[in-house]
Write a protein that holds these residues in place. Sequence first.
Motif, mmCIF file in Angstrom:
data_model
loop_
_atom_site.group_PDB
_atom_site.id
_atom_site.type_symbol
_atom_site.label_atom_id
_atom_site.label_comp_id
_atom_site.label_asym_id
_atom_site.label_seq_id
_atom_site.Cartn_x
_atom_site.Cartn_y
_atom_site.Cartn_z
ATOM 1 N N LEU A 43 0.843 -1.204 0.000
ATOM 2 C CA LEU A 43 0.000 0.000 0.000
ATOM 3 C C LEU A 43 0.871 1.242 0.000
ATOM 4 O O LEU A 43 0.558 2.237 -0.653
ATOM 5 C CB LEU A 43 -0.912 -0.003 1.236
ATOM 6 C CG LEU A 43 -2.228 -0.759 1.079
ATOM 7 C CD1 LEU A 43 -2.890 -0.933 2.433
ATOM 8 C CD2 LEU A 43 -3.151 -0.034 0.116
ATOM 9 N N LEU A 54 1.929 1.689 -3.494
ATOM 10 C CA LEU A 54 0.810 2.006 -4.391
ATOM 11 C C LEU A 54 0.412 3.471 -4.297
ATOM 12 O O LEU A 54 0.199 4.131 -5.301
ATOM 13 C CB LEU A 54 -0.394 1.110 -4.059
ATOM 14 C CG LEU A 54 -1.660 1.422 -4.856
ATOM 15 C CD1 LEU A 54 -1.446 1.114 -6.329
ATOM 16 C CD2 LEU A 54 -2.853 0.639 -4.339
ATOM 17 N N LYS A 55 0.334 3.978 -3.077
ATOM 18 C CA LYS A 55 -0.193 5.335 -2.876
ATOM 19 C C LYS A 55 0.547 6.390 -3.710
ATOM 20 O O LYS A 55 -0.092 7.145 -4.442
ATOM 21 C CB LYS A 55 -0.172 5.699 -1.381
ATOM 22 C CG LYS A 55 -1.299 5.032 -0.592
ATOM 23 C CD LYS A 55 -2.566 5.863 -0.639
ATOM 24 C CE LYS A 55 -3.851 5.112 -0.742
ATOM 25 N NZ LYS A 55 -4.323 4.121 0.128
ATOM 26 N N GLN A 95 -0.060 5.788 -7.430
ATOM 27 C CA GLN A 95 -1.414 6.179 -7.803
ATOM 28 C C GLN A 95 -1.513 7.697 -7.938
ATOM 29 O O GLN A 95 -2.126 8.219 -8.871
ATOM 30 C CB GLN A 95 -2.364 5.679 -6.719
ATOM 31 C CG GLN A 95 -3.821 5.865 -7.048
ATOM 32 C CD GLN A 95 -4.693 5.203 -5.987
ATOM 33 O OE1 GLN A 95 -4.304 4.222 -5.364
ATOM 34 N NE2 GLN A 95 -5.866 5.748 -5.774
ATOM 35 N N GLU A 99 0.596 -0.287 -11.404
ATOM 36 C CA GLU A 99 -0.415 0.098 -10.412
ATOM 37 C C GLU A 99 -1.475 -0.998 -10.285
ATOM 38 O O GLU A 99 -1.865 -1.385 -9.181
ATOM 39 C CB GLU A 99 -1.057 1.425 -10.828
ATOM 40 C CG GLU A 99 -2.032 1.962 -9.797
ATOM 41 C CD GLU A 99 -2.830 3.160 -10.302
ATOM 42 O OE1 GLU A 99 -2.462 3.736 -11.345
ATOM 43 O OE2 GLU A 99 -3.832 3.502 -9.661
ATOM 44 N N LEU A 100 -1.924 -1.523 -11.443
ATOM 45 C CA LEU A 100 -2.961 -2.557 -11.417
ATOM 46 C C LEU A 100 -2.440 -3.833 -10.768
ATOM 47 O O LEU A 100 -3.176 -4.525 -10.054
ATOM 48 C CB LEU A 100 -3.457 -2.844 -12.841
ATOM 49 C CG LEU A 100 -4.182 -1.692 -13.552
ATOM 50 C CD1 LEU A 100 -4.540 -2.088 -14.983
ATOM 51 C CD2 LEU A 100 -5.442 -1.300 -12.792
ATOM 52 N N ARG A 118 -2.502 -3.313 -7.080
ATOM 53 C CA ARG A 118 -3.888 -3.404 -6.597
ATOM 54 C C ARG A 118 -4.325 -4.863 -6.509
ATOM 55 O O ARG A 118 -4.986 -5.269 -5.559
ATOM 56 C CB ARG A 118 -4.829 -2.650 -7.534
ATOM 57 C CG ARG A 118 -4.663 -1.149 -7.530
ATOM 58 C CD ARG A 118 -5.582 -0.514 -8.543
ATOM 59 N NE ARG A 118 -6.960 -0.612 -8.128
ATOM 60 C CZ ARG A 118 -7.604 0.336 -7.460
ATOM 61 N NH1 ARG A 118 -6.998 1.460 -7.162
ATOM 62 N NH2 ARG A 118 -8.849 0.169 -7.096
ATOM 63 N N SER A 119 -3.937 -5.624 -7.538
ATOM 64 C CA SER A 119 -4.347 -7.015 -7.580
ATOM 65 C C SER A 119 -3.706 -7.805 -6.433
ATOM 66 O O SER A 119 -4.344 -8.648 -5.796
ATOM 67 C CB SER A 119 -3.983 -7.562 -8.963
ATOM 68 O OG SER A 119 -3.898 -8.919 -8.971
ATOM 69 N N THR A 129 -5.475 -6.892 -3.260
ATOM 70 C CA THR A 129 -6.774 -7.563 -3.188
ATOM 71 C C THR A 129 -6.588 -9.025 -2.784
ATOM 72 O O THR A 129 -7.331 -9.549 -1.954
ATOM 73 C CB THR A 129 -7.476 -7.490 -4.553
ATOM 74 O OG1 THR A 129 -7.420 -6.143 -5.014
ATOM 75 C CG2 THR A 129 -8.931 -7.923 -4.451
ATOM 76 N N GLY A 189 -8.428 -5.570 -0.133
ATOM 77 C CA GLY A 189 -9.045 -4.891 -1.271
ATOM 78 C C GLY A 189 -9.925 -3.716 -0.868
ATOM 79 O O GLY A 189 -10.104 -2.778 -1.639
ATOM 80 N N LEU A 201 -8.586 -0.073 -1.085
ATOM 81 C CA LEU A 201 -8.233 0.560 -2.357
ATOM 82 C C LEU A 201 -9.263 1.613 -2.741
ATOM 83 O O LEU A 201 -10.464 1.441 -2.510
ATOM 84 C CB LEU A 201 -8.166 -0.496 -3.468
ATOM 85 C CG LEU A 201 -7.106 -1.582 -3.287
ATOM 86 C CD1 LEU A 201 -7.292 -2.668 -4.330
ATOM 87 C CD2 LEU A 201 -5.730 -0.967 -3.400
#
Lengths: 195, 429
Positions: free
Chosen positions: A5, A8-9, A12, A167-168, A171-172, A175, A180, A183
């Motif tokens: 995370l 990701l942040k 994103q 990014e995807l 996220r995957s 999840t 998940g 997100l």
Amino acid sequence: MAPLLGVLKPLQFVNDHVLRVGRAIAVVAIGLMVVVILIQVIFRYVLNNALPWPDEAARFLMLWMTGLIAASAYRRGGFVAIDMLEMALPRKVGAVLSLVLLVMSLIVLIVGVRLGWNHVNSGWLFTSSSLRLPLWLIGLASVKIKLAYMYMSLFVGLILLTMVNIELILRSLITLGGRGDDLDPLAELDIPGAE
Amino acid sequence: MLVWFLPLFLVFLMIGLPVFFGLLFAPGLLLWLNGQERDMALLYRNVYNGMDSFPLMAIPFFMLAGELMNRGGITMRLVEFSQAMMGHFRGGLAHVNVLSSMLFAGLSGSAVADTSALGSMLIPAMEKQGYTRRFSAAITAASSVIGPIIPPSGIMIIYAYVMGESVAALFLAGIVPGIMVGVGLMVMVKILADKYDFPVATRKYTWPERGQASLKAFFPLMTPVIILGGILGGIFTPTEAAAVAAAYAIVVGMFILGSLRLSDLPDVLSRAAMTSAVVLLLVGAAMAFKTVVSLSHAPEALAAFILSLSENPLILLFLINLLLFIVGMFLDAGPAIIILGPILGPIFTSLGVDPVHFAIIMSVNLTVGLATPPMGLVLFVASSVSGEKVEAISRAILPFLAVEVIVIFLITYIPAISMTIPRLTGFVN
């Protein structure tokens, strides 16, 4: 999951902003394409003077439009795929499958970026047949535009797609790790394709 | 070894890899395994060269024109016009739905846009008059396949580009088949309307009232005249016609109807750019894929196989109808046409089928596939517009699909249906 995370942040955040700029430029580009083609038609019929540059200029704009906005479409799920199998599988297995598909896409993108770099570099050797930088406006001789500036559109597009793909993937993974719900939802594109 | 790229691609596709990546991954992987790294660079170059095309630019322009017309209230004028003409028949709104789709098809090249634009307007109206929701959604989906058959047409632009045919010839060849689908659907509506006693939509309009409605729809209805007239008269290329159509839609929407605001434009342009970018990348990838198709000996192998089934072009065409119908159930028309065109086209051309005729067979077949269960794209759009389940729409659409299948057979076996107009106008020898 917390470190993921954490990665990701910022990604994103960067994607949000870079893609917004990309969309803005693409919007201007498609608008200019219409204008350029209208100029071509008007000059040919009304002024009886077929201009050499609109054809290439419009293609230039179209390539950059595609390169800059494709990643936004990808992020919104606009890339056509048959998702029947993923839907039919149990949720967990489907999530693993979708991760595998994203990694396969990433391989294509990374190879594409590498090949794209060579392609762009080859473009410095060639100049456009009709496009010139109008430097005479500031009193210099006008310069023909290198084709590399056109080649860059696809290269940049692939880099943006790679950023979205990573990014995807994050996220995957998140999840799959059961987080998940943390997100932020991504926007969706509701009309796909030329059909 | 390279022959395996096609089965490999199909496997990738079936497990759900996006078509764009599959088109590049399958041949790229095999080239890499073969040690042909130089050809991988060729693959990349062909993606770029495939997108760098003036004829292809018609796609973003027609997408833009379609979006503009939707936003600018042009769709509503077409529905009102259709209602004035056909609303008084039994099953009136169902007829209005079909006629609106035919008119809309002359402005837009997209079945999806047709379903979402007309469906959001007509499905609630039909329900209010007592039609079931599944029937309303089904007739909307069934009639929307006319969109890419009557010109302009997104998938015909793609086919013409990938196969090196004339866009104008394909556009002209699509006119009569598109009208046949529309009339066929109306006949089916009439049969069902008499059997199930469908409601009448409105009282019969007087001719002055019809004149009024026609006048209101005049500027929107001029769009196909400008597009086709311009192309036929040799005034514009299809790409220029598409740009003119987009500009015309802005002028009509903003200054004549006054329903399109300047503040709507960024959103409209952005949607058009986004959907076109996806299509352009797909076409680029398909052009790269096509070079590998010719590097490998897959077409020869496939041609030998197909020709071993039968020597009779009519039987082969029937098998192709079946194949395309099945493909169309699972894959959208655009990707299907870019993948199958380069493989199937040359086989049938060598059997003496006119390339333009074959293009129409493929386009109509795959377009009808958009409305075919289980995976038809417009079924899903109709479902999301109406709120009805896909399964329910899938059952209700069956009588209309039967009509469309009959039309497919007619245009497959009677070339004159599609070829007469392009021949008369000199776009096909």
